[in-house]
Design an enzyme around this catalytic site. Structure first.
Site, short mmCIF file in Angstrom:
data_model
loop_
_atom_site.label_atom_id
_atom_site.label_comp_id
_atom_site.label_asym_id
_atom_site.label_seq_id
_atom_site.Cartn_x
_atom_site.Cartn_y
_atom_site.Cartn_z
CG ASP A 21 -2.06 0.97 1.09
OD1 ASP A 21 -2.39 1.36 -0.05
OD2 ASP A 21 -2.64 1.35 2.13
CG ASN A 23 1.94 1.59 -5.25
OD1 ASN A 23 2.89 1.42 -4.49
ND2 ASN A 23 1.42 0.62 -5.98
CD1 TRP A 26 7.23 6.69 -2.51
CD2 TRP A 26 6.89 6.95 -4.72
NE1 TRP A 26 8.45 6.72 -3.12
CE2 TRP A 26 8.29 6.88 -4.47
CE3 TRP A 26 6.46 7.12 -6.03
CZ2 TRP A 26 9.24 6.97 -5.49
CZ3 TRP A 26 7.41 7.21 -7.04
CH2 TRP A 26 8.77 7.14 -6.76
CG HIS A 38 -0.50 2.14 -9.25
ND1 HIS A 38 -0.65 1.82 -7.92
CD2 HIS A 38 -1.62 2.84 -9.59
CE1 HIS A 38 -1.81 2.30 -7.47
NE2 HIS A 38 -2.42 2.93 -8.47
CG ASN A 69 -7.92 -2.12 -4.98
OD1 ASN A 69 -6.97 -2.87 -4.82
ND2 ASN A 69 -8.20 -1.18 -4.09
NE ARG A 189 -2.73 -1.33 4.68
CZ ARG A 189 -3.99 -1.41 4.25
NH1 ARG A 189 -4.76 -2.37 4.70
NH2 ARG A 189 -4.46 -0.55 3.38
#
Ligand code: IPE
Ligand code: IPE
Ligand code: MG
Length: 254
Positions: A21, A23, A26, A38, A69, A189
């Protein structure tokens, strides 16, 4: 005995799963669109696979796309699907060369025919590989997994292969995803949230849980080895360090 003399490859987890988790955040932190995160996340996947391979961890399960998702903006979903297809096509040879078996776990029925065909091809090519298994959880949900297992058992009862009295933890466990692999030991995680997000609900019953604020594209051997050291220390009370875990990986290469 000191930590050094006790720390053996058999102290390590056999099956590690990661909720990859962070992406989007970031990328946003660098003023880039979420999908950039991604794409960069793929490098962290490569690093993680090779680290597990070096340590001799037999199963690595990565949460790539959850059954929830699909609710994301259409454009992000379609980019993720394209990326999945591209990575599948570009990485499978390298995985095969390194004797890694690839498995996609999840409800594959929702994917395009092209993606399904590529998944089947990649799984067939690597099916006999023995160094480690890389499971990619795609359109996966822990609740789906359990409902699917219940359906399999119900079908067996309907066909007269099983009675209702035969349904127990053992027969149920045999129907959930990855039942042929070692039990899940460690669930990591990244990205700072402390929840399971419908990942491996059945399989995580006794797994050690480890959370880090590190965002997925920044996940590297240093952070991964801290997680593994935490597992070793909680299980065996060794007091070992991430540095010692990294040394084990270096030894494995030799
Ligand atoms: C995880 O990163 C990757 C997928 C769910 C595909 P996110 O996309 O959830 O990133 P954040 O959590 O929004 O930063
Ligand atoms: C979990 O991340 C799913 C994957 C990493 C594939 P999410 O970002 O989708 O989870 P929530 O929505 O924050 O719980
Ligand atoms: Mg997220």
């Amino acid at each position: 005995m000191t930590a050094d003399s006790q720390l053996k490859p058999q102290s390590l987890p056999q099956h590690v799963a990661i909720i990859m988790d962070g992406n989007g955040r970031w990328a946003q932190r660098q003023g880039k669109p979420r999908v950039w995160g991604h794409k960069k996340g793929v490098e962290a996947v490569r690093r993680s696979v090779s680290f597990c391979r070096e340590l001799g961890i037999s199963s690595l399960t990565l949460f790539a796309f959850s059954s929830e998702n699909w609710r994301r903006p259409e454009e992000e979903v379609s980019t993720l699907m394209q990326l999945f297809l591209m990575v599948l096509q570009s990485e499978v040879k390298t995985l095969h060369k390194h004797n890694v078996r690839l498995k996609i776990v999840g409800d594959l029925s929702a994917f395009s025919d092209k993606l399904k065909a590529n998944i089947a091809k990649a799984e067939q090519l690597t099916a006999a590989n023995t160094a480690m298994t890389l499971n990619i959880a795609a359109n996966y949900g822990g609740r789906w997994d359990m409902v699917n297992a219940a359906r399999c058992l119900a079908t067996q009862v309907q066909n007269g292969e099983l009675t209702v009295a035969d349904i127990n933890e053992h027969t149920f466990a045999a129907q959930v995803q990855m039942s042929e692999q070692p039990e899940l030991d460690l669930l990591i995680r990244t990205g700072g949230d402390v929840r399971i997000s419908n990942f491996l609900l059945w399989q995580a019953a006794y797994a050690e849980l480890w959370f880090t604020d590190t965002l997925w594209p920044d996940f590297d051997q240093q952070v991964f080895s801290e997680a593994i050291a935490a597992f070793v220390n909680r299980e065996r009370r060794f007091g070992c360090t991430g540095e010692q875990i990294r040394q084990l990986a270096t030894l494995g290469k030799g």
